[in-house]
Design a protein around this motif. Sequence first.
Motif, PDB file in Angstrom:
ATOM      1  N   ALA A 412      -5.538   5.062   1.871  1.00  0.00           N
ATOM      2  CA  ALA A 412      -5.546   3.628   2.161  1.00  0.00           C
ATOM      3  C   ALA A 412      -4.857   2.849   1.047  1.00  0.00           C
ATOM      4  N   GLY A 413      -5.153   3.207  -0.219  1.00  0.00           N
ATOM      5  CA  GLY A 413      -4.545   2.489  -1.327  1.00  0.00           C
ATOM      6  C   GLY A 413      -3.036   2.644  -1.375  1.00  0.00           C
ATOM      7  N   VAL A 414      -2.549   3.875  -1.220  1.00  0.00           N
ATOM      8  CA  VAL A 414      -1.104   4.100  -1.240  1.00  0.00           C
ATOM      9  C   VAL A 414      -0.439   3.411  -0.054  1.00  0.00           C
ATOM     10  N   PHE A 415      -1.080   3.467   1.109  1.00  0.00           N
ATOM     11  CA  PHE A 415      -0.511   2.810   2.290  1.00  0.00           C
ATOM     12  C   PHE A 415      -0.458   1.299   2.092  1.00  0.00           C
ATOM     13  N   ILE A 416      -1.479   0.732   1.474  1.00  0.00           N
ATOM     14  CA  ILE A 416      -1.495  -0.709   1.217  1.00  0.00           C
ATOM     15  C   ILE A 416      -0.342  -1.087   0.297  1.00  0.00           C
ATOM     16  N   ILE A 417      -0.084  -0.268  -0.716  1.00  0.00           N
ATOM     17  CA  ILE A 417       1.025  -0.560  -1.614  1.00  0.00           C
ATOM     18  C   ILE A 417       2.357  -0.483  -0.866  1.00  0.00           C
ATOM     19  N   PRO A 444       9.731   0.041  -5.748  1.00  0.00           N
ATOM     20  CA  PRO A 444       8.667   0.926  -5.251  1.00  0.00           C
ATOM     21  C   PRO A 444       7.931   1.677  -6.353  1.00  0.00           C
ATOM     22  N   PHE A 445       8.654   2.140  -7.375  1.00  0.00           N
ATOM     23  CA  PHE A 445       8.003   2.866  -8.463  1.00  0.00           C
ATOM     24  C   PHE A 445       7.140   1.931  -9.317  1.00  0.00           C
ATOM     25  N   LEU A 446       7.690   0.788  -9.671  1.00  0.00           N
ATOM     26  CA  LEU A 446       6.989  -0.124 -10.563  1.00  0.00           C
ATOM     27  C   LEU A 446       5.720  -0.657  -9.911  1.00  0.00           C
ATOM     28  N   VAL A 447       5.822  -1.080  -8.654  1.00  0.00           N
ATOM     29  CA  VAL A 447       4.668  -1.650  -7.963  1.00  0.00           C
ATOM     30  C   VAL A 447       3.645  -0.566  -7.651  1.00  0.00           C
ATOM     31  N   LEU A 448       4.101   0.636  -7.334  1.00  0.00           N
ATOM     32  CA  LEU A 448       3.161   1.736  -7.096  1.00  0.00           C
ATOM     33  C   LEU A 448       2.349   2.018  -8.349  1.00  0.00           C
ATOM     34  N   THR A 450       1.649   0.041 -11.014  1.00  0.00           N
ATOM     35  CA  THR A 450       0.694  -1.012 -11.354  1.00  0.00           C
ATOM     36  C   THR A 450      -0.384  -1.150 -10.299  1.00  0.00           C
ATOM     37  N   GLY A 451      -0.048  -0.922  -9.020  1.00  0.00           N
ATOM     38  CA  GLY A 451      -1.058  -1.012  -7.972  1.00  0.00           C
ATOM     39  C   GLY A 451      -2.107   0.071  -8.077  1.00  0.00           C
ATOM     40  N   ILE A 452      -1.698   1.281  -8.438  1.00  0.00           N
ATOM     41  CA  ILE A 452      -2.660   2.370  -8.606  1.00  0.00           C
ATOM     42  C   ILE A 452      -3.626   2.066  -9.747  1.00  0.00           C
ATOM     43  N   ASP A 453      -3.135   1.418 -10.810  1.00  0.00           N
ATOM     44  CA  ASP A 453      -4.027   1.027 -11.907  1.00  0.00           C
ATOM     45  C   ASP A 453      -5.177   0.173 -11.389  1.00  0.00           C
ATOM     46  N   ASP A 454      -4.856  -0.809 -10.570  1.00  0.00           N
ATOM     47  CA  ASP A 454      -5.889  -1.699 -10.039  1.00  0.00           C
ATOM     48  C   ASP A 454      -6.836  -0.962  -9.104  1.00  0.00           C
ATOM     49  N   MET A 455      -6.318   0.004  -8.367  1.00  0.00           N
ATOM     50  CA  MET A 455      -7.195   0.791  -7.487  1.00  0.00           C
ATOM     51  C   MET A 455      -8.260   1.518  -8.295  1.00  0.00           C
ATOM     52  N   PHE A 456      -7.855   2.130  -9.400  1.00  0.00           N
ATOM     53  CA  PHE A 456      -8.830   2.819 -10.251  1.00  0.00           C
ATOM     54  C   PHE A 456      -9.896   1.852 -10.756  1.00  0.00           C
ATOM     55  N   ILE A 457      -9.473   0.675 -11.177  1.00  0.00           N
ATOM     56  CA  ILE A 457     -10.425  -0.283 -11.726  1.00  0.00           C
ATOM     57  C   ILE A 457     -11.405  -0.744 -10.654  1.00  0.00           C
ATOM     58  N   ILE A 458     -10.916  -0.989  -9.426  1.00  0.00           N
ATOM     59  CA  ILE A 458     -11.803  -1.456  -8.355  1.00  0.00           C
ATOM     60  C   ILE A 458     -12.797  -0.368  -7.954  1.00  0.00           C
ATOM     61  N   VAL A 459     -12.295   0.835  -7.694  1.00  0.00           N
ATOM     62  CA  VAL A 459     -13.175   1.902  -7.217  1.00  0.00           C
ATOM     63  C   VAL A 459     -14.171   2.304  -8.294  1.00  0.00           C
ATOM     64  N   ASN A 460     -13.692   2.544  -9.507  1.00  0.00           N
ATOM     65  CA  ASN A 460     -14.602   2.935 -10.572  1.00  0.00           C
ATOM     66  C   ASN A 460     -15.533   1.794 -10.966  1.00  0.00           C
ATOM     67  N   PHE A 565      -8.006  -3.616   0.623  1.00  0.00           N
ATOM     68  CA  PHE A 565      -8.462  -2.420  -0.085  1.00  0.00           C
ATOM     69  C   PHE A 565      -9.958  -2.492  -0.384  1.00  0.00           C
ATOM     70  N   CYS A 566     -10.442  -3.660  -0.777  1.00  0.00           N
ATOM     71  CA  CYS A 566     -11.887  -3.794  -1.024  1.00  0.00           C
ATOM     72  C   CYS A 566     -12.689  -3.545   0.250  1.00  0.00           C
ATOM     73  N   SER A 567     -12.135  -3.912   1.396  1.00  0.00           N
ATOM     74  CA  SER A 567     -12.819  -3.614   2.662  1.00  0.00           C
ATOM     75  C   SER A 567     -12.862  -2.111   2.899  1.00  0.00           C
ATOM     76  N   PHE A 568     -11.784  -1.424   2.582  1.00  0.00           N
ATOM     77  CA  PHE A 568     -11.797   0.043   2.688  1.00  0.00           C
ATOM     78  C   PHE A 568     -12.800   0.660   1.720  1.00  0.00           C
ATOM     79  N   VAL A 569     -12.877   0.116   0.524  1.00  0.00           N
ATOM     80  CA  VAL A 569     -13.850   0.623  -0.448  1.00  0.00           C
ATOM     81  C   VAL A 569     -15.268   0.428   0.075  1.00  0.00           C
ATOM     82  N   ALA A 570     -15.530  -0.723   0.687  1.00  0.00           N
ATOM     83  CA  ALA A 570     -16.855  -0.966   1.251  1.00  0.00           C
ATOM     84  C   ALA A 570     -17.164   0.018   2.371  1.00  0.00           C
TER      85      ALA A 570
END
Length: 1038
Positions: A412-417, A444-448, A450-460, A565-570
């Motif tokens: 979900a996170g990668v697809f959202i990015i 695509p590389f730069l946004v991927l 930085t976006g993955i960084d935020d995913m880790f912070i939200i999920v963890n 993404f937060c909805s997917f996490v929920a």
Amino acid sequence: MSSSSSPSSSSSSSSQEHHHHTRHTGKHRNHEHHSRHDHKHNEIAPENNRENSSSRSRHEKDEEQGSKTTTDIMIADEQSAKSADGNETENPSQSSVSVEGTEKLPWSMRLKKFFYGVFREALLAKLLAALLAKLGRFNSRHPFLVIGIGSTIAIGLAFGLFAAEVESRPVALWVPAHIRSNEERKFYDKTFSPFFRIEQIITTAPAEGDNALETDTLLEMLELENLVYNISVMHQGRSYTLNDICYRPTSFAPCVAQTVLDYWYDKPTQKHSAQKIEDDTDLFYTVAHAAKTPLGNPIMRDNVVSPILNDINPTLKPCFLTTYLVRNTDELRGAAETWEREWLKVLEAKQPLLNRSSIWYAAEVSIQDELKKEISADSYVIASSYIIMFIYVGITLGKLNPVHSKFIIGFAGVFIIVIAIVSAFGFSSLISIPFSPISAQVVPFLVLATGIDDMFIIVNGYHELEENERAAEEGENESEEEKAERARKERKRLKSMSSKELWAVVEEKMGRTLAHIGPSLTLSQGSNFIGMMVGSVTGMPAMNMFCWQAGFAVIMVLFLELTVFCSFVALDAFRELSYRVDLLCCIKLDPEKYESKSVACDCKCKKWLQMGIVRKFISDYLTPFILHKYFRWGVIGVFLALFGVSIWGTTTAEMGLGVNDVMPRGSYVVPFNDHREDYFGHLGPPVYLVFGEHAYETNEIQDEITSLEDSLAASEYTQDKILSWLDDYIVWCVSMHGKNMTIDPINPTKRRIPPADFLPWLHDFLSDNVTTMSPLGPSHKEDITFDPVTGNITASRVFGYYIGLTSSQMYVDAMNEVRDRTDPSPLHPDKVGKPLFPYSVYYVFFEQYNILWFELLQNFLITLVIIFVVCLLLLGSWIGTTIVIVLLILEQVDILGLATLWGINMNPVVVCNMCMVTGICVEFTPHIVWAAGTRELKGKSAKEKTRYALREMGPNVTQGAFSTLLGIIVLSFAKYELFRTLFFRLYLLSLGIAFLHAVVLLPVVMSIFLRSPKTWCKSGSEKNDAVMVELETKPSSQ
């Protein structure tokens, strides 16, 4: 109460005052709602009241602070701080009076109080946290609605790709619109038509270094020439050959082409003769001695044959350069591009069939087409990076078991990015921002990353919320047995809940999670966006496109991660609480049986992939090591030494961005440029002196033009010979009208053209009339333009050639040196209002180097100021904001200096990417600084704050850095040379420097400068307390 009272008692007292104050200010309904929610929660799990009481109390305080007005928050916080410090006992009724009294404050005091609250009390961060808490609960309460709305918005914007345009013209990509040379280029193109399109072939012997001056080689060149002249293409319903688009000085002259075959030109047939080549018994002697071109001009041997150092040395082994000049007018440009592409195809097909020669070639359209192909050339690299990131995220976000794995979240996170990037590109297309190779490859590389960084912070942040809050309040003294017992009770409690009750747990926890981590996410991504917007003000169009598109992508990623993404996490959290299998949610496991069997795989590989191990390493090993009283100063010394080396590195920076640097791997343009530099590097581009509308018939104007010609020829960067229509015209007048010319009164040896005869004789000089025609006159026809009404000269040009310019710095110096020679002229536009300027086709690509350092400093200072304001608003701490800014300065200097030492030249791409680098640097630091300012840490020492901040955010920063590293490493496999060297090295260096500063230097600095607990995010020092007391008591005195 003494100032050393426990934080817990202070917090309890503050909470009671907040409740009473809320009822007095009309917020009773909101309080009752949360009381009912907490009462229901207690009935569900009575045995766990003790563990959850502190989290509910924190939740109530968050809710109440989110619903208060700005004045309420400042007063309530100030009263809590005073009560905790034992200064006075607060009366609830006084609080109500104070709130009413604020309406009587004069505007100056209210303004002072407002700015104090905004910049000192972090009210904006509190308001943002409250809004994000509501957003988190809404996402959890209506996940499918949020996913549907967010996806619809993103997909709707993505439809803008149907209007996408691809920009690959070098001038449109790399030439700033506002620079002087671009304006001069426009005047030149409008007055004399654009500079020729150049098609070139380098011919060498089959074996490198052998002699190409052989009969068979020349005959193959002649065969290839005939093939070129026979190429025919269709454009807009009409057939075109080289004869239709080539440059001809006169209507009856052949196409202008510089080639060694001119030595064997047959004038009667107006063709190069194979018979003359075969009959020539001493080819070297023929080439070594002067000959004339088909137009009667002397052959410029060095332009067609690699330098012959000794005219009588027959052992020299030269090679040849053939140049075709094609007209570049608006009417013929489309046909010329079509013909050039066909010409390239013919040469590509002919190349392997040549037996006695090897050829290297390039056309005017080559760079443009190679850049356009690059947009889709590395699609496999982009796809592979996203697949790697999906696997990495799925493994590291959860555990390697059926229930607690996170492959759904990873996908979900990668697809959202992906949809965020596509929607950003679509929106850019809707507002007429075209694609460029840099945008398509790097965004695509730069946004991927930085976006993955935020995913880790939200999920963890969600899954470790209670543990982090407990560690902040009670320390990290809980044993492993106590943790296991607490986890067992929690599982028992959750097992007894219904689905509706589980959703309530997820909803409440998601709101607290976003309130806790949302502001820092907004700060980091906002800083990314700011850096990109500052970079977008650059004049270079390619980087302007890149910055806008990357900025839109960053905003879309932040929006979708805080919503979809937060909805997917929920949803995934509910699945996990229900013990449903990841990827197979229809399968539900029994909690007790599952937990008893989950001890299976204890391999070290698995353990090191878990976030707990990273946290344990940071907490137990890294933090004590770097916070040791002796090691701290050693760390500062090492980083200061690195800073000094980097400053020295910036002083050694060289400028330049070559054509090969922007070409893909395997491009035919690269070997052509290499051979041209090796064999014909002595050839420089032409340089023109352009004059506007002057009184050319006067002696003063003619003398000034001659003086400027002599000055141009005297330059150390130009060749001696200047081709001047005025010089050739005067010579012709002497031969044709010598008797009618006047004697110069100052120099009797010089003859002057009578002013009245200047224009009539000039038209005869330029005409094709065989009776009056000059051998050189028609070749100057395009050097002069006339007013169609008056017949006066409106503009003219003379030109020469630069010597071989071997570096970007030489190009810049040559341009500046010639300008320095022409600017003092009395004909300069600042003095007479008429055009006068030197012009060369390369000026537009190199003038920007004159202002590179200025733009770099300007962009960095603007970014610093904006980030300072944003950090101050969200952190609410001058000390914390100053630490972020100082580290950012250190990181930028380190990156720039070390990049120079690594072989990266200073160029406009680097200047613009330093704005992107700012975003990467800010990606790490604010998260740790924000964690150190957590409310629960008030009253704790600087080391405790630093230790907690590293424990909470250190693992997320580490995981984010590693994910960014994966995205950056993929750039090293790209075909685009610019990506493999400049982007890869610069981003890798940025990541390493930013990570080391965040996890090593930042904790040391925080442990030194955050000594007083009162100087952090809450009420402030005694001086600040006095300010608030003054603001509160002043109304009563009035």
